[in-house]
Design a protein around this motif. Structure first.
Motif, PDB file in Angstrom:
ATOM      1  N   UNK A 287     -11.583   2.976  16.345  1.00  0.00           N
ATOM      2  CA  UNK A 287     -10.461   2.647  15.483  1.00  0.00           C
ATOM      3  C   UNK A 287     -10.356   1.165  15.174  1.00  0.00           C
ATOM      4  N   UNK A 288      -9.344   0.812  14.374  1.00  0.00           N
ATOM      5  CA  UNK A 288      -9.102  -0.579  13.987  1.00  0.00           C
ATOM      6  C   UNK A 288      -7.618  -0.750  13.696  1.00  0.00           C
ATOM      7  N   UNK A 289      -7.221  -1.984  13.524  1.00  0.00           N
ATOM      8  CA  UNK A 289      -5.818  -2.312  13.236  1.00  0.00           C
ATOM      9  C   UNK A 289      -5.763  -3.202  12.004  1.00  0.00           C
ATOM     10  N   UNK A 290      -4.690  -3.052  11.241  1.00  0.00           N
ATOM     11  CA  UNK A 290      -4.397  -3.935  10.104  1.00  0.00           C
ATOM     12  C   UNK A 290      -2.962  -4.409  10.280  1.00  0.00           C
TER      13      UNK A 290
ATOM     14  N   UNK B 145       1.038  -3.582  15.613  1.00  0.00           N
ATOM     15  CA  UNK B 145       1.804  -2.345  15.598  1.00  0.00           C
ATOM     16  C   UNK B 145       1.163  -1.215  14.829  1.00  0.00           C
ATOM     17  N   UNK B 146       0.019  -1.439  14.200  1.00  0.00           N
ATOM     18  CA  UNK B 146      -0.672  -0.389  13.458  1.00  0.00           C
ATOM     19  C   UNK B 146      -1.891   0.085  14.251  1.00  0.00           C
TER      20      UNK B 146
ATOM     21  N   UNK C 249      -1.042   5.177  12.911  1.00  0.00           N
ATOM     22  CA  UNK C 249       0.281   4.551  12.907  1.00  0.00           C
ATOM     23  C   UNK C 249       0.246   3.439  11.872  1.00  0.00           C
ATOM     24  N   UNK C 250       1.059   3.551  10.828  1.00  0.00           N
ATOM     25  CA  UNK C 250       1.063   2.589   9.727  1.00  0.00           C
ATOM     26  C   UNK C 250       2.397   1.857   9.670  1.00  0.00           C
TER      27      UNK C 250
ATOM     28  N   UNK D   7      -1.872   9.177   7.652  1.00  0.00           N
ATOM     29  CA  UNK D   7      -1.520   9.725   8.975  1.00  0.00           C
ATOM     30  C   UNK D   7      -2.023  11.154   9.130  1.00  0.00           C
ATOM     31  N   UNK D   8      -2.556  11.439  10.282  1.00  0.00           N
ATOM     32  CA  UNK D   8      -3.125  12.755  10.565  1.00  0.00           C
ATOM     33  C   UNK D   8      -4.224  12.640  11.595  1.00  0.00           C
TER      34      UNK D   8
END
Length: 496
Positions: free
Chosen positions: A300-303, A306-307, A315-316, A331-332
């Motif tokens: 995974x990764x984050x942008x 909190x995402x 989680x957006x 999301x899914x």
């Protein structure tokens, strides 16, 4: 022996560095000036001059070397890896054309590149960290020069091998030690001196020192062979990973095409503006590919803080209105996609496992493959991470330790298992088949045996003659003198 450089040779190496840096810089600056010309009527560009467009282009060019740029009071540090790859390729081909084949040549080209970047930074006054950009260009120059040097040595070794009539330029590995000479060529004779007396004088067991050195030499030879096998298997693995990453990015853009198109139309409606936006975002295409690979592997990764974007859940939070961010996963849960790459790597190892040269080197090959994957995951995760805005947008990219573990578990282990199946699977199948044959041979036949009568022809016939009944003992004639029994015996004696 020190090599003396002529003025012509120094100018040739310096020209290679200048060309490798100026051509990409000139292209980026021209695109920046063209973008300023197209969007000059925009209210957001009021008070912007041509010199500002030059500074922005130079800042993007320096950002490809890792130097963060300052935009609107915040720091933008996400490296445009497309431009970085272009710089590396240009450096590599310029170094090959300049015949860089010594480390001193690599040093001269690196020094010239650092000088050129420093001059451009001073003249343009770009809002970027100068020292980081200088360090980045030095790393790219050294890496490209080392690759050009290695390529030159391979070509030279191949030409030398062909001139000597050897096959592929393969020579026996020889290691000289204090006790003599240890050869890996099986046809070579061991001419090392007898060290039993020396070992006895030193208090050691006879032959222990030479045996230890031979063991060390054998381990180094196995390590070299294993690492060579790992690098051989790494080529198709790298090709497949790049292709899958690019395919994942294309699928994400196609699936979310409506969102991406609406964001682009919010910025510009004419063809020139749309083309510039596409070109600008294409500079971060390798970054998106790293994010897609991390997503498919499960890391995974984050942008933004909190995402979280993983196949197990998303989680957006509110994100900048950038067209490229419109292709992020919704999301899914897509947990099944994690099984895709391990299955492909298992098949890849089974296809290319025949290139491994022995079971005794599998451990070194597996360790080398794990090391290459871990180092590659560390490098690409650092290159694909960086701030894109203030506050929580300072955390953008891939977790390096998660990507390293995902690459080892999802790529390295299945590849090694597939290679082992290719190498030793045939022996196992042949052993199982041989065991089955022996079991079938030991099993008694359940079919009735036929009466092989030479007088009987045609189909099998059943004898329906009734069996003679067993008579009582009183009714059986006895063999007395003068009976038929004695007559038969006398006839047999007369015939003899």
């Amino acid at each position: 022996m020190k090599r003396r450089y002529s003025a012509q040779r120094i100018v040739q190496l310096a020209a290679a560095s200048v060309q490798a840096l100026l051509w990409p810089w000139l292209v980026v600056v021209l695109i920046s000036v063209f973008a300023f010309t197209v969007a000059a009527s925009s209210p957001f560009l009021q008070g912007t001059t041509w010199y500002s467009a030059l500074q922005v282009g130079t800042s993007i060019w320096l950002l490809s070397f890792g130097a963060p740029m300052s935009v609107g009071g915040f720091t933008f540090a996400l490296i445009p890896l497309t431009l970085t790859v272009i710089h590396f390729l240009v450096f590599y081909f310029c170094a090959k054309r300049a015949a860089v084949h010594l480390w001193s040549d690599v040093g001269i080209t690196t020094i010239c590149a650092i000088v050129v970047v420093t001059i451009i930074e001073l003249l343009s006054s770009a809002g970027a960290s100068r020292y980081i950009g200088t360090l980045g260009v030095a790393l790219i120059s050294v890496t490209a020069g080392a690759c050009a040097r290695l390529s030159f040595q391979r070509v030279e070794a191949g030409a030398h091998a062909r001139s000597e009539g050897t096959f592929g330029g393969v020579h026996s590995f020889t290691e000289v030690s204090e006790v003599g000479e240890v050869r890996s060529d099986p046809g070579a004779t061991d001419e090392s001196p007898n060290t039993d007396s020396e070992d006895a004088d030193s208090g050691a067991l006879p032959g222990s020192r030479s045996s230890f050195l031979r063991w060390v030499s054998a381990q180094f030879a196995a390590m070299r062979t294993g690492l060579s096998d790992a690098s051989t298997l790494m080529r198709p693995i790298l090709t497949i990973l790049v292709a899958l990453s690019l395919l994942a990015v294309c699928v994400a853009v196609v699936v979310n095409l409506s969102t991406v198109r609406s964001i682009i139309q919010a910025y510009s409606t004419n063809a020139a503006g749309i083309a510039l936006l596409v070109i600008l975002q294409a500079l971060w295409l390798p970054t998106l590919m790293v994010w897609a690979l991390a997503y498919v592997l499960g890391a995974g990764f984050v942008v933004g803080a909190g995402t979280s974007f993983t196949p197990f859940g998303t989680v957006t939070m509110p994100l900048p209105a950038l067209p490229v961010l419109g292709a992020l996963p919704h999301p899914g849960s897509m947990w099944w996609i994690v099984m895709l790459i391990p299955l492909i790597m298992l098949v890849t190892g089974a296809i290319y496992g025949h290139r491994w040269r022995g079971f005794q080197n599998v451990y070194w090959a597996a360790a080398g493959l794990a090391g290459i994957l871990a180092l590659g995951g560390l490098v690409v995760s650092l290159l694909a991470s960086g701030a894109i805005g203030p506050a929580r947008l300072q955390q953008v990219g891939v977790s390096w330790w998660r990507l390293m573990i995902a690459l080892i578990v999802g790529v390295g282990i299945p590849s090694v298992l597939g290679s082992l199946c290719r190498i030793h699977g045939g022996h196992v199948l042949r052993s199982v088949a041989h065991m089955g044959t022996r079991i079938r041979a030991w099993k008694p036949s359940s079919r009735p045996q036929k009466d092989e009568n030479p007088d009987q022809t045609g189909t099998d016939q059943t004898d329906t003659t009734p069996l003679p009944q067993i008579q009582d003992a009183a009714s059986v004639p006895s063999a007395e003198p003068g009976s038929a029994f004695d007559a038969g015996k006398s006839q047999e004696s007369s015939q003899q």
